[in-house]
Design an enzyme around this catalytic site. Structure first.
Site, PDB file in Angstrom:
ATOM      1  N   ASP A  66       0.816  -1.210   0.000  1.00 52.78           N
ATOM      2  CA  ASP A  66       0.000   0.000   0.000  1.00 52.78           C
ATOM      3  C   ASP A  66       0.859   1.274   0.000  1.00 52.78           C
ATOM      4  O   ASP A  66       1.866   1.338   0.703  1.00 52.78           O
ATOM      5  CB  ASP A  66      -0.877  -0.039   1.269  1.00 52.78           C
ATOM      6  CG  ASP A  66      -2.110   0.802   1.123  1.00 52.78           C
ATOM      7  OD1 ASP A  66      -2.491   1.110  -0.024  1.00 52.78           O
ATOM      8  OD2 ASP A  66      -2.696   1.166   2.149  1.00 52.78           O
TER       9      ASP A  66
HETATM   10  C1  LIG Z   1       5.084  -8.532 -11.392  1.00 48.05           C
HETATM   11  C2  LIG Z   1       4.692  -7.880 -10.135  1.00 48.05           C
HETATM   12  C3  LIG Z   1       4.695  -8.707  -8.933  1.00 48.05           C
HETATM   13  C4  LIG Z   1       4.391  -6.569 -10.117  1.00 48.05           C
HETATM   14  C5  LIG Z   1       3.924  -5.822  -8.930  1.00 48.05           C
HETATM   15  C6  LIG Z   1       3.929  -4.367  -9.249  1.00 48.05           C
HETATM   16  C7  LIG Z   1       3.361  -3.548  -8.103  1.00 48.05           C
HETATM   17  C8  LIG Z   1       4.309  -2.794  -7.250  1.00 48.05           C
HETATM   18  C9  LIG Z   1       2.015  -3.523  -7.918  1.00 48.05           C
HETATM   19  C10 LIG Z   1       1.325  -2.743  -6.856  1.00 48.05           C
HETATM   20  C11 LIG Z   1      -0.079  -2.432  -7.309  1.00 48.05           C
HETATM   21  C12 LIG Z   1      -0.938  -1.690  -6.372  1.00 48.05           C
HETATM   22  C13 LIG Z   1      -2.338  -1.446  -6.844  1.00 48.05           C
HETATM   23  C14 LIG Z   1      -0.499  -1.257  -5.167  1.00 48.05           C
HETATM   24  C15 LIG Z   1      -1.280  -0.452  -4.199  1.00 48.05           C
HETATM   25  O1  LIG Z   1      -0.758   0.903  -4.168  1.00 48.05           O
HETATM   26  P1  LIG Z   1      -1.716   2.050  -4.614  1.00 48.05           P
HETATM   27  O2  LIG Z   1      -1.637   2.178  -6.112  1.00 48.05           O
HETATM   28  O3  LIG Z   1      -3.102   1.752  -4.098  1.00 48.05           O
HETATM   29  O4  LIG Z   1      -1.159   3.362  -3.955  1.00 48.05           O
HETATM   30  P2  LIG Z   1      -1.904   4.272  -2.845  1.00 48.05           P
HETATM   31  O5  LIG Z   1      -2.166   3.364  -1.682  1.00 48.05           O
HETATM   32  O6  LIG Z   1      -0.912   5.346  -2.530  1.00 48.05           O
HETATM   33  O7  LIG Z   1      -3.164   4.794  -3.464  1.00 48.05           O
END
Ligand SMILES: CC(C)=CCC/C(C)=C/CC/C(C)=C/COP(=O)(O)OP(=O)(O)O
Length: 288
Positions: free
Chosen positions: A42
Site C-alpha cells: 500500500d
Molecule cells: C510482477 C509484479 C509482482 C508486479 C507488482 C507491481 C506492483 C508494485 C504492484 C502494486 C499495485 C498496487 C495497486 C499497489 C497499491 O498501491 P496504490 O496504487 O493503491 O497506492 P496508494 O495506496 O498510494 O493509493
C-alpha cells in the site's frame, strides 16, 4: 561519471552491508523464523506524489522495494512470500492507470524469468493466485509462462495475488466444492440405479454436508500454509479483502512507511515482534 575508485568503494560498502545483514539474520535465526509472510503493497501512488514523480513511477519504485524485500525474506529463511499485487477492485480505477499497471506487470513478469533475476538466484517457484481469467491475455499468458518456467524451483515460493479478493476466492472454492459433491452424488446414484427424485434428495443432502475441508481443498491459497505475519504498509490496518480465510492467527504489522519506503528495518522489526508473540500464536493455532 563514476570513477574506478568510486565504484570500488561502492562495491566494498555493498559487500560490508551484505555481511552485516547476514550476521543480523544469523542472530535472528536463533529464534523462530516465520514460514510465510504476506504483504499488502500500500502507498505507491502516495509515494509518487510525495516525491513529485509521475503516478506510475510510484509503482515502479514499489516493484524495486518488492525485490529487496523478497531477497531479505529468502535470506532469512522465510519459505513463502505472498503479495497482493492487484485486487479485483483495482479494475475500477481509471482505465489508463489499470493499463499502466498491467503493462508494468507484464514487463516485470518477463524480467523475473531472466537468468540473473531474484527468482533464479533464490530458487523461487512462482504462482499467480486469483481469478486469472479477468486479466488481459498478454499478462495471463506471461503468468502461465512464469509458473511453468519456475515449476522445478523448490527452495522458496512466491505467491502473486492478481485479480484477487478473498470473497471471490471463497465463493469460487465453495462453488467447486459443491460441484465436486454433486459429481460424487451423481456417480453414486448412477451406481445404485437411483431414481431422479432420489438423486435430487441426495444432491440436497450433499450440499448440506459441505465441510470446511471441502472448501479448503479448493481455496486458491491452499498450496501454502497460512501466513505467520501480514504486513500492510502506509499505517493502514484494514485487510481490504485479502486472505480473510487465512489470517485468523496471523500477526498484523502496519508500519507507517509507504510501500516503496519499506526496508530491512521493517522486516527485522516484524520478525522480532513475531518471535515475541510466537508462543501465544502457536497456542491459538492449536486451539483453532
Ligand atoms: C510482477 C509484479 C509482482 C508486479 C507488482 C507491481 C506492483 C508494485 C504492484 C502494486 C499495485 C498496487 C495497486 C499497489 C497499491 O498501491 P496504490 O496504487 O493503491 O497506492 P496508494 O495506496 O498510494 O493509493
Amino acid at each position: 561519471m563514476e570513477s574506478k575508485s568510486d565504484s570500488y568503494a561502492g562495491s566494498l560498502v555493498a559487500s560490508l552491508l551484505s555481511r552485516m545483514r547476514r550476521f543480523l539474520f544469523h542472530v535472528l535465526s536463533t529464534g523462530p523464523i516465520p514460514n510465510h509472510i504476506a504483504f499488502i503493497l500500500d502507498g505507491n501512488r502516495r509515494y509518487a506524489k510525495k516525491q513529485k514523480l509521475k503516478e506510475g513511477m510510484g509503482h515502479r519504485a514499489g516493484f524495486l522495494a518488492l525485490m529487496s524485500l523478497m531477497k531479505y525474506c529468502y535470506e532469512l529463511g522465510v519459505k513463502y512470500v505472498t503479495i497482493y499485487a492487484f485486487s479485483i477492485d483495482n479494475f475500477k480505477r481509471q482505465p489508463e492507470e489499470v493499463q499502466g499497471l498491467m503493462d508494468l506487470m507484464l514487463e516485470k513478469i518477463e524480467g523475473l524469468l531472466k537468468e540473473e533475476s531474484i527468482v533464479n538466484q533464490y530458487g523461487v517457484r512462482v504462482y499467480f493466485i486469483g481469478n486469472l481469467k479477468l486479466l488481459n491475455a498478454p499478462v495471463r499468458d506471461a503468468a502461465a509462462k512464469a509458473m511453468k518456467a519456475t515449476a522445478n524451483n523448490d527452495k522458496s515460493i512466491l505467491l502473486i495475488c492478481v485479480a484477487y479478493t478473498s470473497t471471490d476466492e471463497i465463493v469460487h472454492a465453495a462453488q467447486e466444492a459443491i460441484e465436486e459433491k454433486w459429481g460424487e452424488t451423481q456417480e453414486s446414484s448412477k451406481a445404485s440405479g437411483a431414481q431422479n427424485s432420489e438423486i435430487c434428495q441426495e444432491k440436497h443432502e450433499g450440499h448440506r454436508t459441505i465441510k470446511l475441508a471441502d472448501i479448503e481443498r479448493h481455496i486458491y491459497m491452499g498450496l501454502a500454509p497460512d501466513p505467520d505475519i501480514l504486513v500492510r504498509t502506509s499505517g493502514e490496518s484494514r485487510l481490504s479483502n485479502f486472505l480473510l480465510w487465512q489470517t485468523s492467527t496471523c500477526l498484523l504489522y502496519s508500519p507507517k512507511a509507504l510501500w516503496p519506503e519499506i526496508g530491512l528495518r521493517h522486516i527485522v522489526w516484524a520478525v522480532l515482534n513475531f518471535q515475541r508473540v510466537h508462543p501465544y500464536l502457536e497456542k491459538r493455532r492449536k486451539q483453532v
